[in-house]
Design a protein around this motif. Structure first.
Motif, PDB file in Angstrom:
ATOM      1  N   ASN A  70       0.855  -1.183   0.000  1.00 37.22           N
ATOM      2  CA  ASN A  70       0.000   0.000   0.000  1.00 37.22           C
ATOM      3  C   ASN A  70       0.888   1.228   0.000  1.00 37.22           C
ATOM      4  O   ASN A  70       1.986   1.213   0.541  1.00 37.22           O
ATOM      5  N   HIS A  71       0.375   2.297  -0.590  1.00 34.72           N
ATOM      6  CA  HIS A  71       1.117   3.553  -0.575  1.00 34.72           C
ATOM      7  C   HIS A  71       0.172   4.674  -0.202  1.00 34.72           C
ATOM      8  O   HIS A  71      -0.847   4.862  -0.851  1.00 34.72           O
ATOM      9  N   ARG A  72       0.521   5.386   0.842  1.00 38.67           N
ATOM     10  CA  ARG A  72      -0.344   6.467   1.326  1.00 38.67           C
ATOM     11  C   ARG A  72       0.428   7.750   1.581  1.00 38.67           C
ATOM     12  O   ARG A  72      -0.022   8.587   2.350  1.00 38.67           O
ATOM     13  N   SER A  73       1.570   7.898   0.961  1.00 40.33           N
ATOM     14  CA  SER A  73       2.392   9.083   1.228  1.00 40.33           C
ATOM     15  C   SER A  73       2.750   9.782  -0.085  1.00 40.33           C
ATOM     16  O   SER A  73       3.887   9.745  -0.534  1.00 40.33           O
ATOM     17  N   GLU A  74       1.761  10.426  -0.665  1.00 40.47           N
ATOM     18  CA  GLU A  74       1.965  11.146  -1.928  1.00 40.47           C
ATOM     19  C   GLU A  74       2.838  12.377  -1.708  1.00 40.47           C
ATOM     20  O   GLU A  74       2.835  12.964  -0.630  1.00 40.47           O
ATOM     21  N   LEU A  75       3.554  12.745  -2.733  1.00 41.35           N
ATOM     22  CA  LEU A  75       4.310  13.991  -2.711  1.00 41.35           C
ATOM     23  C   LEU A  75       3.455  15.079  -3.366  1.00 41.35           C
ATOM     24  O   LEU A  75       2.621  14.789  -4.222  1.00 41.35           O
ATOM     25  N   ASP A  76       3.685  16.318  -2.970  1.00 44.62           N
ATOM     26  CA  ASP A  76       2.964  17.451  -3.546  1.00 44.62           C
ATOM     27  C   ASP A  76       3.572  17.773  -4.912  1.00 44.62           C
ATOM     28  O   ASP A  76       4.661  18.353  -4.993  1.00 44.62           O
ATOM     29  N   GLU A  77       2.854  17.425  -5.971  1.00 44.84           N
ATOM     30  CA  GLU A  77       3.375  17.602  -7.321  1.00 44.84           C
ATOM     31  C   GLU A  77       3.635  19.074  -7.654  1.00 44.84           C
ATOM     32  O   GLU A  77       4.477  19.380  -8.502  1.00 44.84           O
ATOM     33  N   THR A  78       2.937  19.979  -7.007  1.00 41.97           N
ATOM     34  CA  THR A  78       3.156  21.402  -7.292  1.00 41.97           C
ATOM     35  C   THR A  78       4.553  21.852  -6.866  1.00 41.97           C
ATOM     36  O   THR A  78       5.032  22.892  -7.322  1.00 41.97           O
ATOM     37  N   LEU A  79       5.204  21.084  -6.012  1.00 40.94           N
ATOM     38  CA  LEU A  79       6.569  21.410  -5.580  1.00 40.94           C
ATOM     39  C   LEU A  79       7.631  20.790  -6.489  1.00 40.94           C
ATOM     40  O   LEU A  79       8.826  21.045  -6.323  1.00 40.94           O
ATOM     41  N   ALA A  80       7.194  19.978  -7.439  1.00 39.40           N
ATOM     42  CA  ALA A  80       8.113  19.252  -8.324  1.00 39.40           C
ATOM     43  C   ALA A  80       8.606  20.177  -9.436  1.00 39.40           C
ATOM     44  O   ALA A  80       8.124  20.148 -10.562  1.00 39.40           O
ATOM     45  N   THR A  81       9.576  21.002  -9.087  1.00 41.92           N
ATOM     46  CA  THR A  81      10.110  21.986 -10.025  1.00 41.92           C
ATOM     47  C   THR A  81      11.537  21.620 -10.396  1.00 41.92           C
ATOM     48  O   THR A  81      12.122  20.689  -9.856  1.00 41.92           O
ATOM     49  N   GLY A  82      12.083  22.378 -11.300  1.00 42.21           N
ATOM     50  CA  GLY A  82      13.478  22.167 -11.688  1.00 42.21           C
ATOM     51  C   GLY A  82      13.621  21.108 -12.772  1.00 42.21           C
ATOM     52  O   GLY A  82      12.655  20.738 -13.440  1.00 42.21           O
ATOM     53  N   ALA A  83      14.830  20.624 -12.909  1.00 40.40           N
ATOM     54  CA  ALA A  83      15.164  19.663 -13.964  1.00 40.40           C
ATOM     55  C   ALA A  83      14.373  18.367 -13.799  1.00 40.40           C
ATOM     56  O   ALA A  83      14.132  17.912 -12.682  1.00 40.40           O
ATOM     57  N   SER A  84      14.012  17.796 -14.928  1.00 41.74           N
ATOM     58  CA  SER A  84      13.236  16.550 -14.895  1.00 41.74           C
ATOM     59  C   SER A  84      14.107  15.317 -15.076  1.00 41.74           C
ATOM     60  O   SER A  84      13.598  14.208 -15.096  1.00 41.74           O
ATOM     61  N   ASN A  85      15.396  15.522 -15.226  1.00 41.23           N
ATOM     62  CA  ASN A  85      16.280  14.356 -15.286  1.00 41.23           C
ATOM     63  C   ASN A  85      17.437  14.544 -14.318  1.00 41.23           C
ATOM     64  O   ASN A  85      17.819  15.661 -13.995  1.00 41.23           O
ATOM     65  N   GLN A  86      17.947  13.432 -13.857  1.00 36.63           N
ATOM     66  CA  GLN A  86      19.075  13.446 -12.930  1.00 36.63           C
ATOM     67  C   GLN A  86      20.309  13.025 -13.698  1.00 36.63           C
ATOM     68  O   GLN A  86      20.402  11.898 -14.170  1.00 36.63           O
ATOM     69  N   ASP A  87      21.242  13.948 -13.855  1.00 41.24           N
ATOM     70  CA  ASP A  87      22.477  13.612 -14.555  1.00 41.24           C
ATOM     71  C   ASP A  87      23.709  13.814 -13.668  1.00 41.24           C
ATOM     72  O   ASP A  87      24.831  13.787 -14.138  1.00 41.24           O
ATOM     73  N   ARG A  88      23.465  13.996 -12.384  1.00 42.91           N
ATOM     74  CA  ARG A  88      24.548  14.074 -11.402  1.00 42.91           C
ATOM     75  C   ARG A  88      24.584  12.744 -10.650  1.00 42.91           C
ATOM     76  O   ARG A  88      23.566  12.310 -10.134  1.00 42.91           O
ATOM     77  N   PHE A  89      25.746  12.161 -10.580  1.00 44.92           N
ATOM     78  CA  PHE A  89      25.871  10.870  -9.924  1.00 44.92           C
ATOM     79  C   PHE A  89      26.987  10.901  -8.884  1.00 44.92           C
ATOM     80  O   PHE A  89      28.020  11.508  -9.117  1.00 44.92           O
TER      81      PHE A  89
END
Length: 110
Positions: A70-89
């Motif tokens: 079960n999953h009941r801990s959604e993230l607030d999508e309105t805070l999902a800003t910035g780059a959409s890919n992760q290229d730092r490792f």
């Protein structure tokens, strides 16, 4: 603290659920300007990449649900800003696979 850059399908239960828990901690640090782990390398690599972190969360949740969790801990999508890919490792994809291979778990990094 670690957010893997590998497909969630290869992660064992321990690493899948552990990453989900740590991802939420990281999200709170970045979105609420919390001080704990603010200078951790894992935190720094996600700065300016909340959209990518949000997307990673959704991939983790999809895999959790496929496994019957079960999953009941959604993230607030309105805070999902910035780059959409992760290229730092911190570790390359290949290094991450090697790290998982050395762990005593059921991950399948092949």
């Amino acid at each position: 603290m670690r957010i893997w850059d590998l497909e969630p399908t290869i992660l064992c239960r321990k690493h899948l659920l552990g990453e989900h828990r740590e991802l939420h901690a990281l999200w709170n640090i970045l979105t609420q300007n919390k001080k704990g782990y603010r200078n951790h390398p894992e935190t720094k690599r996600w700065e300016g990449r909340l959209k990518a972190l949000y997307d990673r969360h959704e991939k983790i949740v999809t895999e959790m649900k496929k496994r019957g969790y079960n999953h009941r801990s959604e993230l607030d999508e309105t805070l999902a800003t910035g780059a959409s890919n992760q290229d730092r490792f911190i570790d390359s994809i290949e290094e991450q696979k090697q790290i998982l291979k050395r762990k005593d778990c059921d991950c399948r990094p092949y």
